[in-house]
Design a protein around this motif. Structure first.
Motif, mmCIF file in Angstrom:
data_model
loop_
_atom_site.group_PDB
_atom_site.id
_atom_site.type_symbol
_atom_site.label_atom_id
_atom_site.label_comp_id
_atom_site.label_asym_id
_atom_site.label_seq_id
_atom_site.Cartn_x
_atom_site.Cartn_y
_atom_site.Cartn_z
ATOM 1 N N LEU A 98 46.665 51.865 39.774
ATOM 2 C CA LEU A 98 47.463 53.027 40.159
ATOM 3 C C LEU A 98 48.685 52.630 40.977
ATOM 4 C CD1 LEU A 98 44.682 55.565 41.164
ATOM 5 C CD2 LEU A 98 46.161 55.657 39.156
ATOM 6 N N ALA A 99 48.550 51.585 41.790
ATOM 7 C CA ALA A 99 49.602 51.249 42.743
ATOM 8 C C ALA A 99 50.584 50.186 42.260
ATOM 9 C CB ALA A 99 48.957 50.770 44.049
ATOM 10 N N SER A 100 50.165 49.305 41.353
ATOM 11 C CA SER A 100 51.031 48.187 40.979
ATOM 12 C C SER A 100 51.572 48.349 39.560
ATOM 13 C CB SER A 100 50.257 46.872 41.092
ATOM 14 O OG SER A 100 49.256 46.807 40.106
ATOM 15 N N ARG A 101 52.375 47.379 39.200
ATOM 16 C CA ARG A 101 52.959 47.376 37.860
ATOM 17 C C ARG A 101 51.912 46.986 36.818
ATOM 18 N NH1 ARG A 101 57.019 43.095 39.247
ATOM 19 N NH2 ARG A 101 56.551 42.510 37.121
ATOM 20 N N ALA A 102 52.149 47.390 35.586
ATOM 21 C CA ALA A 102 51.189 47.109 34.514
ATOM 22 C C ALA A 102 51.192 45.639 34.103
ATOM 23 C CB ALA A 102 51.484 47.984 33.301
ATOM 24 N N ASP A 103 52.277 44.914 34.384
ATOM 25 C CA ASP A 103 52.360 43.526 33.929
ATOM 26 C C ASP A 103 51.908 42.527 34.983
ATOM 27 O OD1 ASP A 103 54.486 43.881 35.598
ATOM 28 O OD2 ASP A 103 55.947 42.906 34.298
ATOM 29 N N SER A 104 51.065 42.957 35.900
ATOM 30 C CA SER A 104 50.507 42.062 36.906
ATOM 31 C C SER A 104 49.469 41.142 36.272
ATOM 32 C CB SER A 104 49.860 42.891 38.019
ATOM 33 O OG SER A 104 49.161 42.066 38.902
ATOM 34 N N ASN A 105 49.279 39.966 36.853
ATOM 35 C CA ASN A 105 48.299 39.017 36.333
ATOM 36 C C ASN A 105 46.902 39.219 36.904
ATOM 37 O OD1 ASN A 105 49.972 37.615 34.564
ATOM 38 N ND2 ASN A 105 50.782 36.367 36.219
ATOM 39 N N TRP A 106 46.754 40.023 37.942
ATOM 40 C CA TRP A 106 45.431 40.246 38.542
ATOM 41 C C TRP A 106 44.425 40.837 37.563
ATOM 42 C CZ3 TRP A 106 44.056 37.614 42.464
ATOM 43 C CH2 TRP A 106 44.971 37.238 43.427
ATOM 44 N N ALA A 136 40.475 44.507 25.722
ATOM 45 C CA ALA A 136 41.591 44.826 24.827
ATOM 46 C C ALA A 136 42.600 45.742 25.517
ATOM 47 C CB ALA A 136 41.069 45.467 23.541
ATOM 48 N N CYS A 137 42.111 46.737 26.233
ATOM 49 C CA CYS A 137 43.020 47.643 26.957
ATOM 50 C C CYS A 137 43.805 46.887 28.017
ATOM 51 C CB CYS A 137 42.238 48.779 27.612
ATOM 52 S SG CYS A 137 41.596 49.969 26.454
ATOM 53 N N GLY A 138 43.126 46.019 28.761
ATOM 54 C CA GLY A 138 43.805 45.227 29.783
ATOM 55 C C GLY A 138 44.888 44.334 29.195
ATOM 56 N N LEU A 139 44.594 43.714 28.066
ATOM 57 C CA LEU A 139 45.587 42.849 27.428
ATOM 58 C C LEU A 139 46.751 43.657 26.867
ATOM 59 C CD1 LEU A 139 43.270 40.294 25.605
ATOM 60 C CD2 LEU A 139 44.705 39.892 27.608
ATOM 61 N N LEU A 140 46.458 44.796 26.268
ATOM 62 C CA LEU A 140 47.532 45.635 25.739
ATOM 63 C C LEU A 140 48.453 46.126 26.852
ATOM 64 C CD1 LEU A 140 45.639 47.749 23.056
ATOM 65 C CD2 LEU A 140 47.418 46.054 22.646
ATOM 66 N N LEU A 141 47.889 46.506 27.969
ATOM 67 C CA LEU A 141 48.714 46.967 29.089
ATOM 68 C C LEU A 141 49.478 45.816 29.734
ATOM 69 C CD1 LEU A 141 46.309 49.534 30.748
ATOM 70 C CD2 LEU A 141 48.418 50.025 29.515
ATOM 71 N N ARG A 142 48.864 44.657 29.815
ATOM 72 C CA ARG A 142 49.512 43.513 30.464
ATOM 73 C C ARG A 142 50.709 43.025 29.675
ATOM 74 N NH1 ARG A 142 52.461 40.214 31.658
ATOM 75 N NH2 ARG A 142 52.146 38.265 32.760
ATOM 76 N N PHE A 143 50.552 42.917 28.371
ATOM 77 C CA PHE A 143 51.620 42.356 27.556
ATOM 78 C C PHE A 143 52.510 43.419 26.925
ATOM 79 C CE2 PHE A 143 48.412 38.978 27.711
ATOM 80 C CZ PHE A 143 49.182 38.025 28.345
ATOM 81 N N GLU A 144 52.298 44.669 27.286
ATOM 82 C CA GLU A 144 53.184 45.780 26.942
ATOM 83 C C GLU A 144 53.494 45.867 25.451
ATOM 84 O OE1 GLU A 144 56.628 45.569 29.405
ATOM 85 O OE2 GLU A 144 55.448 45.523 31.240
ATOM 86 N N PHE A 145 52.440 45.887 24.668
ATOM 87 C CA PHE A 145 52.620 46.081 23.231
ATOM 88 C C PHE A 145 52.869 47.542 22.888
ATOM 89 C CE2 PHE A 145 49.814 42.243 23.076
ATOM 90 C CZ PHE A 145 50.793 41.381 22.615
ATOM 91 N N LEU A 146 52.617 48.424 23.824
ATOM 92 C CA LEU A 146 52.666 49.850 23.569
ATOM 93 C C LEU A 146 53.701 50.516 24.459
ATOM 94 C CD1 LEU A 146 48.829 50.304 23.808
ATOM 95 C CD2 LEU A 146 50.129 49.948 21.744
ATOM 96 N N GLY A 147 54.003 51.732 24.120
ATOM 97 C CA GLY A 147 54.914 52.483 24.967
ATOM 98 C C GLY A 147 54.591 53.958 24.903
#
Length: 104
Positions: free
Chosen positions: A27-35, A64-75
């Motif tokens: 909720l607080a950070s960016r979606a492309d964080s590595n955590w 799969a959801c974590g990877l999709l959000l991290r690498f921004e395949f979606l919009g």
């Protein structure tokens, strides 16, 4: 039904704590964080170490959801749907963790 101090219960509690931390962090950070990648690596290790503890489909869906959000395949709206599914995964981990600790 009571809490026994075992390695399994302690690791399950740690995973639950990390899940709460990750949900708040999402909720607080960016979606492309590595955590989140580290979190999902720990979830996969827990899933493999304690087979039968977490459902395979839930774990793989969460990863799969974590990877999709991290690498921004979606919009747009699809990313919001993936985020909702990821929060459903967080809720599943918390609920299953309580069940495993209490022996449900």
């Amino acid at each position: 039904m009571y809490f026994r101090l075992t390695l399994f219960n302690n690791l399950t509690l740690a995973l639950m704590g990390l899940t709460v931390w990750m949900a708040a962090g999402r909720l607080a950070s960016r979606a492309d964080s590595n955590w989140p990648l580290l979190y999902y690596l720990l979830v996969l290790a827990y899933w493999k170490a304690f087979e039968g503890g977490l459902n395979t489909y839930w774990v793989l869906t969460g990863v799969a959801c974590g990877l999709l959000l991290r690498f921004e395949f979606l919009g747009g709206a699809v990313a919001k749907l993936v985020r909702v599914v990821e929060y459903a995964f967080f809720a599943y981990v918390l609920w299953r963790g309580v069940g495993l600790i209490l022996g449900w």
